[in-house]
Enzyme design. Structure first.
Site, mmCIF file in Angstrom:
data_model
loop_
_atom_site.group_PDB
_atom_site.id
_atom_site.type_symbol
_atom_site.label_atom_id
_atom_site.label_comp_id
_atom_site.label_asym_id
_atom_site.label_seq_id
_atom_site.Cartn_x
_atom_site.Cartn_y
_atom_site.Cartn_z
ATOM 1 N N VAL A 145 18.200 -18.849 16.693
ATOM 2 C CA VAL A 145 18.966 -18.069 15.723
ATOM 3 C C VAL A 145 19.510 -18.988 14.637
ATOM 4 O O VAL A 145 20.369 -19.828 14.894
ATOM 5 C CB VAL A 145 20.136 -17.329 16.421
ATOM 6 N N CYS A 146 18.992 -18.824 13.443
ATOM 7 C CA CYS A 146 19.440 -19.662 12.321
ATOM 8 C C CYS A 146 20.454 -18.887 11.492
ATOM 9 O O CYS A 146 20.149 -17.825 10.965
ATOM 10 C CB CYS A 146 18.269 -20.030 11.417
ATOM 11 N N THR A 147 21.642 -19.435 11.365
ATOM 12 C CA THR A 147 22.657 -18.811 10.510
ATOM 13 C C THR A 147 23.270 -19.862 9.611
ATOM 14 O O THR A 147 22.849 -21.022 9.617
ATOM 15 C CB THR A 147 23.792 -18.188 11.355
ATOM 16 N N PHE A 164 14.963 -16.341 14.346
ATOM 17 C CA PHE A 164 15.743 -15.351 13.586
ATOM 18 C C PHE A 164 16.317 -15.993 12.343
ATOM 19 O O PHE A 164 16.975 -17.012 12.421
ATOM 20 C CB PHE A 164 16.887 -14.800 14.444
ATOM 21 N N ASN A 188 16.979 -19.097 4.585
ATOM 22 C CA ASN A 188 18.354 -18.861 4.965
ATOM 23 C C ASN A 188 19.317 -19.409 3.921
ATOM 24 O O ASN A 188 20.293 -18.758 3.566
ATOM 25 C CB ASN A 188 18.637 -19.567 6.287
#
Lengths: 136, 292
Positions: free
Chosen positions: B83-85, B176, B240
């Site tokens: 999960v990349c945020t 993600f 992102n």
């Protein structure tokens, strides 16, 4: 020279070089090779080393590449480099750092045999660059 | 009823906030441009990589000793969600929408009886997922000190993922991130990276067959597949970054506008009250004069 060689050097971050050139010397995994126009389709992996581009005017440009893939087909030569920079930006310190990191991998018994072998190969390739190619 | 002095202070403080949000919006706009340029500059590499990979994969397809990175492990029991945020907030729903997509995905997998492991890249995703999945988060990296995402960050993440895959810790990996469509539209996206989903090569042309490979096709493929993972992660991180600044820009634009509305409302009631006070004083004077 009527028709030159279309040459693209691409790193993950950007397109570094895209021109019609005379010839390019590439450090392939199984030995250096010189690519001229109308080369037969070939795909090979790169070892860390220096590529030498001879422009149609005869001037030579050098780039350091840290491994990658070479794709030669009818439309020209494309190098997908893991990492690439002008040879003049390349410093001995930077190279030493790269050697140190690769050596850590080569000595790391936690990872599998193949990775370790490739790391060992990379160390020796990088050392070659440092010892012979860089001073030139 | 607030006094005139209170209203004056209130207006001054909202104005100060508005200045901050305005400045943040402009900074985000400048950074967005840079992030977009980086994403565009990275495109030729990933496109060509995809084409080459599809070609080789097609010509080695069906071979029994295909790499597990391509063919999978034959099971799909353990799923890894990468999960990349972002590292920071103040960007509207950017972080929460990625986290929500990952959370829904994780819940669905769990309902199907699969094991879920989570690898968060970025502080915000870690913060919002760790409440619900305290035991599933196996890794967490954050690039707080990194100004501009470069390939080496992506490579370090990919390396960790591949180490885990090599140790048999999961069967399927999904990435993600937020796909940057435009400044106002960022679409949270899930993309399977292991086993690799290659674009089915409709263009497996006759030319591909003529290639000479050095070393063998299998060796090149084995070299290329791990690299492709790194490229896809790099691509996700760049998308992102662009999405983050896009989201931040529109969030700050909204905030600036809201502050403007608030100032208008406050000024109106300030002026009304001032007028009321003046009128009151006049009435006092006039009625005093008439009493004489």
């Amino acid at each position: 020279m009527a028709d030159g060689l279309k040459f693209d050097l691409v790193s993950p971050e950007r397109l570094l070089f895209s021109e019609i050139v005379e010839s390019v010397v590439v450090p392939g995994t199984e030995g250096y090779l010189t690519v001229l126009a109308n080369h037969a389709p070939l795909m090979t992996t790169l070892r860390p080393g220096v590529i030498e581009i001879k422009a149609q005017s005869g001037t030579v440009t050098r780039f350091f590449v840290g491994g990658g893939l070479v794709d030669i087909n009818a439309s020209g030569l494309t190098i997908l480099a893991d990492e690439a920079m002008g040879a003049e930006q390349m410093t001995s310190d930077y190279l030493s750092e790269r050697i140190r990191v690769s050596r850590e991998d080569a000595d790391n018994t936690g990872i599998d045999y193949i990775t370790r072998t490739t790391a060992r190969q990379r160390v020796s390739d990088l050392e070659d660059v440092q010892r012979w190619i860089l001073p030139a | 009823m607030p006094s005139l002095k209170d209203l004056r202070n209130r207006i001054a403080s909202v104005k100060a906030t508005q200045k901050i949000t305005k400045a943040m919006q402009m900074v985000a706009a400048a950074k967005l441009r840079r992030a977009q340029e980086a994403a565009v500059a990275a495109r030729p590499y990933s496109e060509r990589m995809g084409a080459v990979l599809a070609n080789i994969a097609a010509s080695t397809a069906g071979s029994p000793d295909a790499s597990p990175l391509l063919a999978g492990t034959g099971k799909s029991d353990v799923h890894l969600l990468v999960v990349c945020t972002g590292e920071r907030g103040l960007a509207g729903a950017f972080n929460s929408s990625i986290a929500r997509l990952a959370r829904d995905h994780a819940r669905r997998l769990k309902a199907e009886g699969k094991t879920v492991k989570i690898f968060t890249v970025g502080r915000k995703g870690y913060d919002s997922l760790r409440r619900e999945f305290p035991n599933e988060i196996v890794e967490n990296v954050s690039f707080r000190s990194v100004k501009q995402i470069s390939y080496s960050e992506a490579r370090s993440v990919a390396r960790r993922v591949l180490e885990m895959f090599g140790a048999g810790e999961f069967d399927v990996a999904t990435l993600f991130f937020s796909h940057f469509q435009s400044v106002i539209a960022q679409i949270p996206t899930a993309q399977q990276i292991i086993p690799a989903e290659l674009p089915t090569a409709a263009t497996v042309n006759a030319e591909a067959a003529l290639y000479e490979y050095e070393p063998s096709e299998e060796d090149i493929l084995a070299d290329l597949l791990p690299r492709n993972i790194a490229i896809q992660i790099f691509h996700a991180l760049l998308e992102n970054a662009a999405s983050f600044y896009g989201a931040q820009m529109s969030a700050m634009d909204n905030a600036t506008r809201n502050a403007g509305d608030m100032i208008n409302r406050l000024s109106l009631s300030y002026n009304r009250q001032r007028q009321a006070q003046i009128t009151k004083e006049l009435i006092e004077i006039i009625s005093g004069a008439e009493a004489l």
